[in-house]
Design an enzyme around this catalytic site. Structure first.
Site, PDB file in Angstrom:
ATOM      1  N   TYR A   1      24.592  12.197 121.263  1.00  0.00           N
ATOM      2  CA  TYR A   1      23.816  12.930 122.281  1.00  0.00           C
ATOM      3  C   TYR A   1      22.433  13.318 121.793  1.00  0.00           C
ATOM      4  CZ  TYR A   1      28.670  14.481 123.457  1.00  0.00           C
ATOM      5  OH  TYR A   1      29.999  14.587 123.722  1.00  0.00           O
TER       6      TYR A   1
ATOM      7  N   TYR B   1      33.978  19.548 118.761  1.00  0.00           N
ATOM      8  CA  TYR B   1      33.621  18.140 118.926  1.00  0.00           C
ATOM      9  C   TYR B   1      33.023  17.572 117.635  1.00  0.00           C
ATOM     10  CZ  TYR B   1      34.423  19.708 123.667  1.00  0.00           C
ATOM     11  OH  TYR B   1      34.990  20.263 124.782  1.00  0.00           O
TER      12      TYR B   1
ATOM     13  N   ARG C   1      27.954  13.979 117.033  1.00  0.00           N
ATOM     14  CA  ARG C   1      27.124  14.534 118.089  1.00  0.00           C
ATOM     15  C   ARG C   1      25.637  14.167 117.970  1.00  0.00           C
ATOM     16  NH1 ARG C   1      26.392  19.205 119.022  1.00  0.00           N
ATOM     17  NH2 ARG C   1      26.502  19.109 121.274  1.00  0.00           N
TER      18      ARG C   1
ATOM     19  N   CYS D   1      26.027   2.242 107.918  1.00  0.00           N
ATOM     20  CA  CYS D   1      25.057   1.183 108.188  1.00  0.00           C
ATOM     21  C   CYS D   1      24.674   1.128 109.661  1.00  0.00           C
ATOM     22  CB  CYS D   1      25.618  -0.153 107.717  1.00  0.00           C
ATOM     23  SG  CYS D   1      26.031  -0.073 105.982  1.00  0.00           S
ATOM     24  N   GLU D   2      23.999   2.162 110.116  1.00  0.00           N
ATOM     25  CA  GLU D   2      23.476   2.254 111.477  1.00  0.00           C
ATOM     26  C   GLU D   2      22.230   3.118 111.387  1.00  0.00           C
ATOM     27  OE1 GLU D   2      24.898   1.203 114.429  1.00  0.00           O
ATOM     28  OE2 GLU D   2      26.880   0.635 113.691  1.00  0.00           O
TER      29      GLU D   2
ATOM     30  N   PRO E   1      37.998  27.432 128.088  1.00  0.00           N
ATOM     31  CA  PRO E   1      36.882  27.200 127.173  1.00  0.00           C
ATOM     32  C   PRO E   1      37.293  26.396 125.939  1.00  0.00           C
ATOM     33  CG  PRO E   1      37.711  29.440 126.890  1.00  0.00           C
ATOM     34  CD  PRO E   1      38.514  28.813 128.014  1.00  0.00           C
ATOM     35  N   GLY E   2      36.412  25.541 125.495  1.00  0.00           N
ATOM     36  CA  GLY E   2      36.631  24.802 124.246  1.00  0.00           C
ATOM     37  C   GLY E   2      35.531  25.151 123.265  1.00  0.00           C
ATOM     38  N   ARG E   3      34.366  24.558 123.498  1.00  0.00           N
ATOM     39  CA  ARG E   3      33.230  24.711 122.582  1.00  0.00           C
ATOM     40  C   ARG E   3      32.937  26.171 122.230  1.00  0.00           C
ATOM     41  NH1 ARG E   3      29.112  20.946 122.427  1.00  0.00           N
ATOM     42  NH2 ARG E   3      29.852  20.220 124.457  1.00  0.00           N
TER      43      ARG E   3
ATOM     44  N   GLY F   1      33.237  25.236 129.600  1.00  0.00           N
ATOM     45  CA  GLY F   1      31.861  24.758 129.684  1.00  0.00           C
ATOM     46  C   GLY F   1      30.799  25.684 129.144  1.00  0.00           C
TER      47      GLY F   1
HETATM   48  C1  PLP Z   1      36.413  19.488 127.959  1.00  0.00           C
HETATM   49  C2  PLP Z   1      37.040  20.312 129.010  1.00  0.00           C
HETATM   50  C3  PLP Z   1      37.020  21.698 128.917  1.00  0.00           C
HETATM   51  C4  PLP Z   1      36.306  22.437 127.803  1.00  0.00           C
HETATM   52  O1  PLP Z   1      34.940  22.263 127.844  1.00  0.00           O
HETATM   53  P1  PLP Z   1      33.975  23.079 126.849  1.00  0.00           P
HETATM   54  O2  PLP Z   1      32.622  22.684 127.255  1.00  0.00           O
HETATM   55  O3  PLP Z   1      34.316  22.647 125.469  1.00  0.00           O
HETATM   56  O4  PLP Z   1      34.246  24.530 127.071  1.00  0.00           O
HETATM   57  C5  PLP Z   1      37.665  22.427 129.898  1.00  0.00           C
HETATM   58  N1  PLP Z   1      38.301  21.810 130.925  1.00  0.00           N
HETATM   59  C6  PLP Z   1      38.334  20.475 131.049  1.00  0.00           C
HETATM   60  C7  PLP Z   1      39.052  19.865 132.189  1.00  0.00           C
HETATM   61  C8  PLP Z   1      37.711  19.679 130.110  1.00  0.00           C
HETATM   62  O5  PLP Z   1      37.740  18.350 130.231  1.00  0.00           O
END
Ligand code: PLP
Length: 422
Positions: free
Chosen positions: A316, A377, A312, A349-350, A274-276, A239
Site C-alpha cells: 500500500y 497486518y 504493508r 529480490c524486488e 475492530p482489528g487494527r 475500521g
Molecule cells: C478486516 C475486517 C474488520 C477489521 O478491520 P480493521 O480495519 O482492522 O478494524 C472488521 N470486519 C470485517 C468484516 C473485516 O473484514
C-alpha cells in the site's frame, strides 16, 4: 498508551530493552506489548460502558494464539473470515458462540464446521451464500443464525485496497436489495435472522463515514421492523484507524461517539469488530542493519527484515516510523555516527522490497531498528518469499518476555514438499 519508550537513550518494550530482546530472540522479530493490547481493548470497553455491546476482535489483523487468548480473557468475541481462523479462536480459548463469521467466499466445509461448532452468527454476503447455508443447516438438522452484511455505499475515504463499503466493492449485499433478501431468509427453515452487519473499510480516520453507514443501517432495521423482522444485533464492523506517522487520529471514544449518539435509544445489542485499532500500535518489528551501502544517488540500509515479514509498505506504500533502538550519542562510541538519508530496504529480490524511503538515521552495520506500528497486518500477512523463514514473535508483559511463535526453521520451509518420482 505508548508501551515503546526510550529509557536512557535505549528503546524499550514495557520494561525490557529491545537490545536485550534481540540478544535473546534474534532478529527479525515481532514484539508486542500486553499492556498496550489491553489498553486498546479497555478503551473500547470504556467507550461502550452502559450499552449492550460486544467487541469482536477481527482475527485477521493478528491471529497469533497468545493474542487471541489475551483478548478472550479480556472478554472479547471474535470476527473471523475463514475456517482456519475459527480453529485458531477455539484452540486459543475463545467460544464459538462469541464468533461472527464474515467473508465473501465461505466454502461448504467452512460453513459446516462453523455450524457444527455452534457459531454465534454468520454474516452472509450474498443470496447464494444464504441459500447454501440454509441447505447445509437443514441437512445437519440445525438452524444457522445470520446477519446480512449490507454494503451501505458510503465512501470511507481510505486507501482503495482497504475500502469495502462502496457499491463497486465485492463485499456485502447492496443495501437496496437487502429488504427483499431478509424476506426470503425469514421463510427459510434452516435460517434464524439475528441481525444486520456492515464494515466500510479500514484505517478510517474520520468518524463521519462510519456514522453515515450506521444511519443507513438503522433506516433499514426500522424498515425490517415494520415488516415484522425484529433484529437482535447491529454489527457496525471495525475500521478505526491508528496513527502511523502524523495522522490526526480521534480517540476510540471520540471515534465511536457520533455512532453511539445515533444508536442511543436502540434496543438491539451493538457489535463492533475492530482489528487494527486493537493491535496495530501494540507491536513493532525489530530488525538489524546488515549492510550500509552508499550508492551514487542514494544510501541504503539493508536490514534483515523484508517485505515478506512486513508487506504493508510494498503493498500500500504504507508509512511505518523507523526508530533507532539506541539513540545516537547515547552509546559508548567515542564519536557520533554521521546522520544520512537512507532507504531502509530488505534483502528480497524486488525493488518494491522496502520498509521506509528517505529516512534520516545515524546508522552503523549491526545496529538495531524498530519498525513501529507493526502489530496489525504485519505477521498476519507475512510469507516465505525468497525462502525466508518467518520471524519469531514475542509478547512482553512488564519485565517478562514470552516467545509466542518460534522463528521458523529452514527445514520447515519445504517440509510439505515432495520431489516427484519422475
Ligand atoms: C478486516 C475486517 C474488520 C477489521 O478491520 P480493521 O480495519 O482492522 O478494524 C472488521 N470486519 C470485517 C468484516 C473485516 O473484514
Amino acid at each position: 498508551m505508548n508501551a515503546f519508550t526510550y529509557r536512557q537513550g535505549m528503546l524499550c518494550a514495557e520494561d525490557l530493552s529491545l537490545e536485550r530482546i534481540a540478544e535473546r530472540f534474534a532478529t527479525p522479530c515481532y514484539v508486542y506489548s500486553r499492556a498496550a493490547l489491553t489498553a486498546a481493548f479497555e478503551a473500547y470497553r470504556r467507550a461502550l460502558a452502559g450499552r449492550s455491546a460486544r467487541i469482536c476482535y477481527a482475527v485477521k489483523a493478528n491471529s497469533n494464539l497468545a493474542i487471541l487468548n489475551l483478548f478472550a480473557r479480556l472478554g472479547a468475541g471474535f470476527d473471523i473470515v475463514s475456517g482456519g481462523e475459527l480453529a485458531r479462536v477455539l484452540v486459543a480459548g475463545g467460544k464459538a458462540k462469541d464468533v461472527v463469521f464474515s467473508g465473501v467466499g465461505k466454502t461448504r466445509e467452512e460453513l459446516q464446521a462453523a455450524l457444527a461448532e455452534g457459531i454465534g452468527c454468520f454474516n452472509v454476503e450474498s443470496e447464494s451464500e444464504l441459500t447454501r447455508l440454509a441447505g447445509i443447516a437443514e441437512q445437519m438438522g440445525l438452524v444457522a443464525p445470520i446477519a446480512l452484511r449490507v454494503n451501505p455505499d458510503v465512501d470511507a475515504k481510505t486507501h482503495p485496497y482497504i475500502s469495502t463499503g462502496l457499491r463497486n466493492n465485492k463485499f456485502g449485499i447492496p443495501i437496496d436489495e437487502a429488504l427483499a433478501l431478509y424476506q426470503r431468509a425469514r421463510m427459510m427453515a434452516g435460517i434464524r435472522i439475528r441481525g444486520i452487519a456492515c464494515h466500510i473499510g479500514s484505517q478510517l480516520l474520520d468518524a463521519a463515514p462510519a456514522a453515515e453507514a450506521a444511519q443507513k443501517i438503522l433506516t433499514l432495521a426500522d424498515a425490517l421492523a415494520a415488516q415484522g423482522i425484529v433484529l437482535a444485533d447491529l454489527d457496525l464492523g471495525g475500521g478505526m484507524g491508528i496513527r502511523y506517522r502524523d495522522e490526526e487520529v480521534p480517540s476510540t471514544e471520540d471515534y465511536l461517539a457520533p455512532m453511539l449518539d445515533l444508536l442511543k435509544d436502540r434496543r438491539e445489542q451493538l457489535v463492533f469488530a475492530p482489528g487494527r485499532s486493537l493491535v496495530g500500535n501494540a507491536g513493532l518489528l525489530l530488525t538489524r542493519v546488515e549492510v550500509v551501502k552508499h550508492g551514487a544517488e542514494k544510501s541504503f540500509a539493508v536490514v534483515d527484515a523484508a517485505m515478506n515479514d512486513l508487506m504493508r509498505p510494498a503493498l500500500y506504500d504504507a508509512w511505518h516510523d523507523i526508530l533507532p533502538v539506541r539513540l545516537n550519542g547515547a552509546n559508548e562510541r567515542v564519536e557520533r555516527v554521521q546522520e544520512h538519508v537512507y532507504d531502509v530496504v530488505g534483502p528480497v529480490c524486488e525493488s518494491g522490497d522496502f520498509l521506509g524511503h528517505e529516512r534520516s538515521l545515524a546508522l552503523a552495520e549491526g545496529d538495531l531498528l524498530a519498525v513501529m506500528s507493526a502489530g496489525a497486518y504485519g505477521m498476519a500477512m507475512s510469507s516465505n518469499y525468497n525462502s525466508r523463514p518467518r520471524a519469531a514473535e514475542v509478547l512482553i508483559d512488564g519485565g517478562q518476555a514470552h516467545l509466542i511463535r518460534n522463528r521458523e526453521s529452514v527445514a520447515q520451509l519445504y517440509a510439505q514438499e515432495h520431489i516427484a518420482p519422475l
